[in-house]
Design an enzyme around this catalytic site. Structure first.
Site, PDB file in Angstrom:
ATOM      1  N   LYS A 116       0.812  -1.220   0.000  1.00  0.00           N
ATOM      2  CA  LYS A 116       0.000   0.000   0.000  1.00  0.00           C
ATOM      3  C   LYS A 116       0.843   1.266   0.000  1.00  0.00           C
ATOM      4  O   LYS A 116       0.392   2.304  -0.478  1.00  0.00           O
ATOM      5  CB  LYS A 116      -0.936  -0.008   1.202  1.00  0.00           C
ATOM      6  N   GLY A 164      -8.215  -6.941   4.175  1.00  0.00           N
ATOM      7  CA  GLY A 164      -9.313  -7.523   4.949  1.00  0.00           C
ATOM      8  C   GLY A 164      -9.505  -6.834   6.290  1.00  0.00           C
ATOM      9  O   GLY A 164      -9.994  -7.440   7.236  1.00  0.00           O
ATOM     10  N   HIS A 208     -16.920   5.121   1.870  1.00  0.00           N
ATOM     11  CA  HIS A 208     -15.988   4.335   1.051  1.00  0.00           C
ATOM     12  C   HIS A 208     -16.595   4.271  -0.344  1.00  0.00           C
ATOM     13  O   HIS A 208     -17.656   3.677  -0.537  1.00  0.00           O
ATOM     14  CB  HIS A 208     -15.823   2.940   1.654  1.00  0.00           C
ATOM     15  N   ASN A 289      -7.256  -2.623  -5.492  1.00  0.00           N
ATOM     16  CA  ASN A 289      -7.325  -4.085  -5.519  1.00  0.00           C
ATOM     17  C   ASN A 289      -7.185  -4.557  -6.961  1.00  0.00           C
ATOM     18  O   ASN A 289      -7.888  -4.089  -7.850  1.00  0.00           O
ATOM     19  CB  ASN A 289      -8.650  -4.566  -4.936  1.00  0.00           C
ATOM     20  N   ARG A 291      -7.899  -7.291  -8.647  1.00  0.00           N
ATOM     21  CA  ARG A 291      -8.646  -8.536  -8.889  1.00  0.00           C
ATOM     22  C   ARG A 291     -10.117  -8.196  -9.023  1.00  0.00           C
ATOM     23  O   ARG A 291     -10.530  -7.069  -8.758  1.00  0.00           O
ATOM     24  CB  ARG A 291      -8.455  -9.465  -7.688  1.00  0.00           C
ATOM     25  N   VAL A 294     -15.626  -8.945  -4.666  1.00  0.00           N
ATOM     26  CA  VAL A 294     -16.861  -9.615  -4.242  1.00  0.00           C
ATOM     27  C   VAL A 294     -18.084  -8.855  -4.780  1.00  0.00           C
ATOM     28  O   VAL A 294     -19.056  -9.442  -5.261  1.00  0.00           O
ATOM     29  CB  VAL A 294     -16.934  -9.674  -2.695  1.00  0.00           C
TER      30      VAL A 294
HETATM   31  P1  ADP Z   1      -8.084  -3.186   3.818  1.00  0.00           P
HETATM   32  O1  ADP Z   1      -7.119  -3.368   2.691  1.00  0.00           O
HETATM   33  O2  ADP Z   1      -7.680  -3.907   5.066  1.00  0.00           O
HETATM   34  O3  ADP Z   1      -9.496  -3.422   3.404  1.00  0.00           O
HETATM   35  P2  ADP Z   1      -8.382  -0.288   3.464  1.00  0.00           P
HETATM   36  O4  ADP Z   1      -7.224   0.633   3.427  1.00  0.00           O
HETATM   37  O5  ADP Z   1      -9.028  -0.623   2.162  1.00  0.00           O
HETATM   38  O6  ADP Z   1      -7.963  -1.638   4.243  1.00  0.00           O
HETATM   39  O7  ADP Z   1      -9.498   0.282   4.435  1.00  0.00           O
HETATM   40  C1  ADP Z   1     -10.623  -0.455   4.791  1.00  0.00           C
HETATM   41  C2  ADP Z   1     -11.623   0.451   5.484  1.00  0.00           C
HETATM   42  O8  ADP Z   1     -11.050   1.040   6.650  1.00  0.00           O
HETATM   43  C3  ADP Z   1     -12.099   1.642   4.661  1.00  0.00           C
HETATM   44  O9  ADP Z   1     -13.141   1.304   3.789  1.00  0.00           O
HETATM   45  C4  ADP Z   1     -12.543   2.595   5.751  1.00  0.00           C
HETATM   46  O10 ADP Z   1     -13.801   2.215   6.271  1.00  0.00           O
HETATM   47  C5  ADP Z   1     -11.520   2.375   6.823  1.00  0.00           C
HETATM   48  N1  ADP Z   1     -10.400   3.313   6.643  1.00  0.00           N
HETATM   49  C6  ADP Z   1      -9.240   3.098   5.983  1.00  0.00           C
HETATM   50  N2  ADP Z   1      -8.465   4.183   6.001  1.00  0.00           N
HETATM   51  C7  ADP Z   1      -9.137   5.137   6.687  1.00  0.00           C
HETATM   52  C8  ADP Z   1      -8.857   6.502   7.059  1.00  0.00           C
HETATM   53  N3  ADP Z   1      -7.719   7.097   6.723  1.00  0.00           N
HETATM   54  N4  ADP Z   1      -9.802   7.166   7.780  1.00  0.00           N
HETATM   55  C9  ADP Z   1     -10.966   6.568   8.140  1.00  0.00           C
HETATM   56  N5  ADP Z   1     -11.278   5.303   7.817  1.00  0.00           N
HETATM   57  C10 ADP Z   1     -10.387   4.579   7.106  1.00  0.00           C
END
Ligand code: ADP
Length: 446
Positions: A116, A164, A208, A289, A291, A294
């Site tokens: 990331k 995840g 999101h 992502n 891929r 879901v």
């Molecule tokens: P993963 O790869 O584990 O799914 P992500 O970076 O995609 O992690 O984040 C998953 C979720 O976590 C996001 O959809 C959001 O709900 C929360 N999140 C991630 N980063 C932030 C942030 N900077 N501020 C607030 N919520 C966050």
């Protein structure tokens, strides 16, 4: 076109890929663990190969067994689905080293986006807006303190290799930073074997919002609009919508233009999802992502495009054959992820399904490998069905969802259907007025 595709996955997504292959006239090979010998994805494939015992590391993650299965069945391509090996760059390389086609992005792009920190650096250089935070990996706790003070609390310590929802810890005040730092690093080391972490400002009420991207091998890049995946528990999505109730068509077009330009400059290929947080009118990239997701069916329903078919076509080298102007959005779609879990405690409920009835009717799609008499094994992810509804407008989609959830019958094990029924009746959901934090609060209230 491919002669035969091996599907390195199980459950509903393996079925989903088999369905696309069947419509394209391509024979399929299912692989399965001993626990899945009677599974629907095995029954509906043209051929099947047992690749090991129940534990995923011995079967669905067993690369030599999967490559051998491809060799003995004469498959010339592998579709990884989601989860398992789908974002494993070394696996994609090995597939290609064996003269097979990996149906997905290039190994280099999988590797880049799997880190990331590297993904954010690439997006920054391509002009994509990011969540405020550290420029890269944090060297030590002192640097974490400095960056946190700059961007302001609360902050998140996130694992470079995270996924995840794991490897992410919040510090709401400076006193909590020490613990967040240590816990995030330990969790990252244990779960991913990589304890590199970075810091992001923790937004207080983001949505999101993610964009479905598709690119061919000739540098044609398009997007299929956004999905709103703000309904999450423990950072895991439970319900997704296309489009987002919070976005206008003009905002979608603007974000789409930035995203397609970025992927075009990267030379990206096949499917990808760019994930953003959206708050106060601003988008900020969090991860990509590499891929099939879901939640891809909500996009398919509003765009009328089979995403797996497109993946397969692109993997053969075919050009997209259409441009952004040819992609139209019609109506609204909502997906509920139905898990084999107690709807109140979220404890998994594997076991024998004695009866199964899926809802139907206009605009209703159920992607599931369940059948009456099947056993949900305890070894894998607890998601057992996806209910997707499509209707001309969001209120009509909600009415259809409510009606379909009431028809859903899984007997023998508990599922999260009752939780979705409560969500669909919640005024905040009906109003489309929710952030990524809403569902956790809602669950704790009920
Ligand atoms: P993963 O790869 O584990 O799914 P992500 O970076 O995609 O992690 O984040 C998953 C979720 O976590 C996001 O959809 C959001 O709900 C929360 N999140 C991630 N980063 C932030 C942030 N900077 N501020 C607030 N919520 C966050």
């Amino acid at each position: 076109m491919f002669h035969k595709i091996l599907i390195a996955n199980r459950g509903e997504i393996a079925l989903r890929i088999e369905r696309a292959c069947r419509e394209m006239g391509i024979p399929t090979v299912a692989v399965h663990s001993t626990a899945d010998a009677e599974a629907m994805h095995v029954r509906l494939a043209d051929e099947s190969v047992c690749i090991g015992p129940p534990a995923a590391r011995d079967s669905y993650l067993n690369v030599p067994a999967i490559l051998s299965a491809a060799a003995i069945t004469g498959a010339d391509a592998i579709h990884p689905g989601y989860g398992f090996l789908s974002e494993n760059a070394s696996f994609a390389e090995m597939v290609e080293a064996h003269g097979l086609t990996f149906i997905g992005p290039s190994p280099a792009h999988i590797r880049m986006m799997g880190d990331k920190i590297a993904a954010k650096a690439a997006m920054r250089s391509l002009g994509v807006p990011l969540v405020a935070g550290s420029d890269g990996e944090l060297a030590d706790l002192d640097e974490a303190r400095r960056v946190a003070a700059q961007v302001g609390y609360p902050v998140l310590i996130k694992a470079a290799a995270g996924g995840g929802g794991r490897g992410m810890k919040v510090a709401t005040v400076p006193d909590e930073l020490d613990e967040a730092w240590h816990v995030a690093r330990t969790e990252a080391r244990t779960a991913f074997g990589n304890d590199a972490v970075y810091l992001e400002k923790c937004l207080d009420r983001p949505r999101h919002i993610e964009l479905q991207m598709l690119a061919d091998a000739h540098n044609n890049v398009v997007h299929f609009g956004e999905r709103d995946c703000s309904l999450q528990r423990r950072h895991q999505k439970l319900l997704e919508e296309a489009g987002s109730p919070a976005l206008t068509a003009a905002q979608r077009d603007a974000l789409g233009a930035t995203a397609t330009a970025a992927l075009s400059r990267l030379g990206y290929r096949n499917v990808g999802t760019m994930e953003f947080l959206y708050q106060d009118g601003q988008f900020a990239f969090i991860e990509m992502n590499t891929r099939l997701q879901v939640e891809h069916p909500v996009t398919e329903m509003v765009c009328g495009v089979d995403m797996v078919r497109e993946q397969i076509r692109i993997a053969t080298g075919s050009p997209l054959g259409y441009g952004q102007a040819d992609i139209h959005f019609s109506g609204h779609a909502i997906e509920c992820r139905i898990n084999a879990e107690d709807p109140d405690t979220f404890i998994p409920t594997p076991g024998l399904v004695t009866a199964f009835h899926a809802p139907g009717g206009l605009g209703v799609r159920v992607d599931s490998a369940l059948y009456a008499g099947c056993v949900v094994p305890p070894y894998y992810d607890s998601m057992v069905a996806k209910l997707i509804v499509h209707a001309p407008s969001r209120p009509e989609a909600i009415a259809r969802l409510r009606r379909s959830l009431a028809e859903f019958a899984v007997v023998g094990i508990q599922t999260t259907v009752p939780l979705h029924q409560r969500i669909v009746d919640a005024p905040e959901f009906i109003a489309g007025d929710y952030t990524v934090h809403w569902l956790e609060e809602f669950v704790s209230r009920h």
